[in-house]
Design an enzyme around this catalytic site. Structure first.
Site, mmCIF file in Angstrom:
data_model
loop_
_atom_site.group_PDB
_atom_site.id
_atom_site.type_symbol
_atom_site.label_atom_id
_atom_site.label_comp_id
_atom_site.label_asym_id
_atom_site.label_seq_id
_atom_site.Cartn_x
_atom_site.Cartn_y
_atom_site.Cartn_z
ATOM 1 N N CYS A 289 0.889 -1.182 0.000
ATOM 2 C CA CYS A 289 0.000 0.000 0.000
ATOM 3 C C CYS A 289 0.914 1.215 0.000
ATOM 4 O O CYS A 289 1.045 1.909 1.006
ATOM 5 C CB CYS A 289 -0.913 0.009 1.224
ATOM 6 S SG CYS A 289 -2.157 -1.277 1.259
ATOM 7 N N ALA A 290 1.549 1.475 -1.125
ATOM 8 C CA ALA A 290 2.732 2.335 -1.140
ATOM 9 C C ALA A 290 2.440 3.829 -1.147
ATOM 10 O O ALA A 290 3.324 4.622 -0.827
ATOM 11 C CB ALA A 290 3.609 1.986 -2.346
ATOM 12 N N PRO A 292 1.407 7.600 -0.144
ATOM 13 C CA PRO A 292 1.917 8.446 -1.218
ATOM 14 C C PRO A 292 3.402 8.279 -1.522
ATOM 15 O O PRO A 292 3.928 8.988 -2.370
ATOM 16 C CB PRO A 292 1.645 9.855 -0.706
ATOM 17 C CG PRO A 292 1.763 9.724 0.786
ATOM 18 C CD PRO A 292 1.220 8.352 1.121
ATOM 19 N N GLY A 293 4.105 7.394 -0.806
ATOM 20 C CA GLY A 293 5.457 7.067 -1.238
ATOM 21 C C GLY A 293 6.580 7.300 -0.263
ATOM 22 O O GLY A 293 7.730 6.972 -0.555
ATOM 23 N N GLY A 294 6.304 7.849 0.922
ATOM 24 C CA GLY A 294 7.381 8.129 1.868
ATOM 25 C C GLY A 294 8.093 6.870 2.330
ATOM 26 O O GLY A 294 9.322 6.781 2.276
ATOM 27 N N LYS A 295 7.327 5.899 2.813
ATOM 28 C CA LYS A 295 7.943 4.651 3.268
ATOM 29 C C LYS A 295 8.575 3.898 2.104
ATOM 30 O O LYS A 295 9.635 3.285 2.248
ATOM 31 C CB LYS A 295 6.911 3.774 3.977
ATOM 32 C CG LYS A 295 6.379 4.353 5.284
ATOM 33 C CD LYS A 295 5.423 3.381 5.952
ATOM 34 C CE LYS A 295 4.795 4.000 7.196
ATOM 35 N NZ LYS A 295 3.862 5.106 6.845
ATOM 36 N N ASP A 340 -4.549 -3.665 -6.765
ATOM 37 C CA ASP A 340 -5.322 -3.825 -5.543
ATOM 38 C C ASP A 340 -4.667 -4.915 -4.698
ATOM 39 O O ASP A 340 -4.586 -6.065 -5.119
ATOM 40 C CB ASP A 340 -6.761 -4.214 -5.900
ATOM 41 C CG ASP A 340 -7.660 -4.332 -4.675
ATOM 42 O OD1 ASP A 340 -7.153 -4.345 -3.547
ATOM 43 O OD2 ASP A 340 -8.889 -4.416 -4.864
ATOM 44 N N ASP A 357 1.065 -1.078 4.894
ATOM 45 C CA ASP A 357 0.644 0.099 5.666
ATOM 46 C C ASP A 357 -0.783 0.412 5.230
ATOM 47 O O ASP A 357 -1.012 1.123 4.268
ATOM 48 C CB ASP A 357 1.587 1.264 5.375
ATOM 49 C CG ASP A 357 1.263 2.499 6.196
ATOM 50 O OD1 ASP A 357 0.371 2.430 7.059
ATOM 51 O OD2 ASP A 357 1.896 3.550 5.961
ATOM 52 N N CYS A 410 -1.473 4.206 10.720
ATOM 53 C CA CYS A 410 -1.294 5.484 11.395
ATOM 54 C C CYS A 410 -2.515 5.735 12.275
ATOM 55 O O CYS A 410 -3.215 6.731 12.144
ATOM 56 C CB CYS A 410 -1.103 6.614 10.395
ATOM 57 S SG CYS A 410 -0.579 8.152 11.197
#
Length: 477
Positions: A289-290, A292-295, A340, A357, A410
């Site tokens: 579940c990437a 918006p891309g931070g992790k 998905d 995540d 989160c």
């Protein structure tokens, strides 16, 4: 009519003067209310546009930011105060009028702006955006508010703690009652802990940068910021904290993708998965579940150091594009796909490490998105529940035997954290998962107050991070 009456000039109506700072803050609040926008997404482009026109300096931007975020954070408290100062139910006050009033209340009760200036500036804004008639109503309400300070008002609108602890805390600390109850259950303990947490939710979070390994270092970021504007991270070896008012985009490393803005809790979760003990191959990593891309960007950099490849998958196309932007220039092999995670295109057992995540209520990031507390409802968690369990089950299928899955949210809400993991492991609603807990606490070196494990819950008031949750699981068969 005599000659004197003929010569008397007609009364001139003064045109209201537009205050660019308060007008911008009002625009942002209306966008949050009308479009369900998030202030942290709406405000930056408004500020950028104002600076480009030459209307704003850094102090103006700071005041506009405080007016928007302060009003949103304290909305529950201010609603109760305004309700005590009007002669009608609050729902009958037009939303734009209420925005002007509550922004005025915040100036009166939550800032050091002098009383006269707070009232007159709010009334002037009302004349500009609402008209003269409603400006008089704003003036009358705000003058009633000036009768007491914030403590005096909360004593009047909140029930005593001994009579109704949750409602008292909800009104004093401006959280919905159900959120207070959920956070208290997750935190445990007595009054002091929950009050510290609720107070932390109402504080402005620091801007934290991540130095992506192989592309930048914390030392380089600190040098670029200078001693007055940069501090080392508290817990993450990749983190640098910026002084208040700093602009991340002013740093070349951020513009070029070698560093980014990322909460320290988010960094710790990605690093813990990357460093979890693993036997055998360690060449294929998945962020399921990437967006918006931070992790994903940090995982990609850590994977590259070991010669591993990262597959970053995101269901929403616009978020997948953000992931591509975050990973652009990554030194190692990676791929971004739109897929998905509950119906994945990859084969079972394809990966050595998987991060999931999952979408959640976001109750762990109320410092950054204060409006989320007013939008969420208890029933929202029921909608997330099947998705969260489905994603975790697919993550455990995606990893090879002996591989590690990180389930992250989160949110500290138990219904989104430990309950989800235990349901999947015990087979509630499906077959039991062939997996076991991995104690995540040793993978957070130096971080205090991690509880009894094996999972980890971070807290704003204890760790200065978002309330990130991580459970690590190893597939056994």
């Amino acid at each position: 009519m005599n000659d004197q009456q003929r010569r008397r000039p007609a009364k001139q109506h003064r045109r209201p003067k537009k205050d660019p700072v308060r007008f911008l803050a009002f625009e942002a609040l209306r966008a949050v209310d009308e479009r369900d926008a998030y202030a942290n997404l709406v405000l930056p482009p408004l500020l950028k546009k104002a600076r480009a026109k030459g209307d704003f300096d850094s102090r103006d931007a700071a005041l506009a930011t405080e007016l928007v975020y302060g009003t949103l954070r304290r909305q529950g408290t201010y609603d109760a105060i305004v309700a005590a100062c009007v002669d009608r139910p609050l729902r009958e006050v037009d939303p734009p009028v209420l925005d002007v009033i509550e922004m005025g209340v915040h100036q009166l009760l939550g800032t050091r702006i002098p009383t006269h200036a707070a009232v007159s500036a709010s009334v002037e804004l009302a004349r500009v955006v609402l008209g003269e008639g409603r400006a008089k109503f704003v003036n009358a309400v705000l003058r009633r508010v000036t009768a007491h300070d914030l403590d005096g008002w909360t004593e009047r609108v909140a029930p005593p703690y001994d009579e109704d602890p949750e409602e008292h805390l909800a009104l004093v600390h401006s959280h919905p009652r159900w959120v207070v109850s959920a956070l208290w259950d997750a935190l445990g303990g007595g009054r002091s802990g929950i009050e510290d947490l609720l107070e932390a939710d109402n504080e402005r979070p620091e801007v934290t940068l991540v130095a992506r390994p192989g592309r930048s270092t914390p030392e380089e970021l600190l040098t670029a910021l200078g001693e007055e504007r940069g501090l080392p991270g508290r817990w993450s070896p990749y983190a640098v904290r910026m002084a208040e008012g700093g602009e991340p985009g002013a740093l070349a490393a951020v513009r070029e993708g070698g560093a980014g803005v990322q909460d320290e809790g988010s960094q710790l979760v990605a690093a813990a998965l990357a460093h979890a003990p693993l036997e055998g191959d360690d060449t294929r990593w998945l962020d399921g579940c990437a967006g918006p891309g931070g992790k994903a960007a940090l995982l990609g950099a850590l994977a590259a150091e070991r010669g591993a490849a990262l597959l970053a998958s995101e269901k929403q196309p616009h978020r997948a594009r953000l992931v591509e932007r975050a990973l652009a220039g990554n030194p190692g092999p990676y791929q971004v796909i739109t897929a998905d995670g509950t119906r994945p295109p990859w084969r079972p057992g394809s990966f050595d490490r998987v991060l999931m995540d999952v979408p959640c209520s976001g109750l762990g990031a109320l410092r950054r998105r204060p409006e989320a507390r007013w939008r969420r409802r208890p029933e929202d968690l029921e909608g997330f529940a099947p998705l969260q369990r489905g994603l975790l089950r697919e993550a455990l299928k995606a990893v090879r035997v002996g591989g590690v899955v990180g389930y992250a949210t989160c949110s500290p809400h138990l219904a989104e954290t430990r309950v989800v993991v235990e349901d999947v492991l015990k087979g509630r609603g499906g077959q039991p998962a062939e997996a076991e807990w991995v104690d995540a606490r040793p993978l957070f070196p130096g971080v205090p107050a991690l509880g009894d494990g094996p999972d980890v819950q971070l807290w704003p008031h204890l760790h200065g991070t978002d309330a990130m949750y991580l459970a690590l699981l190893r597939r056994t068969a």
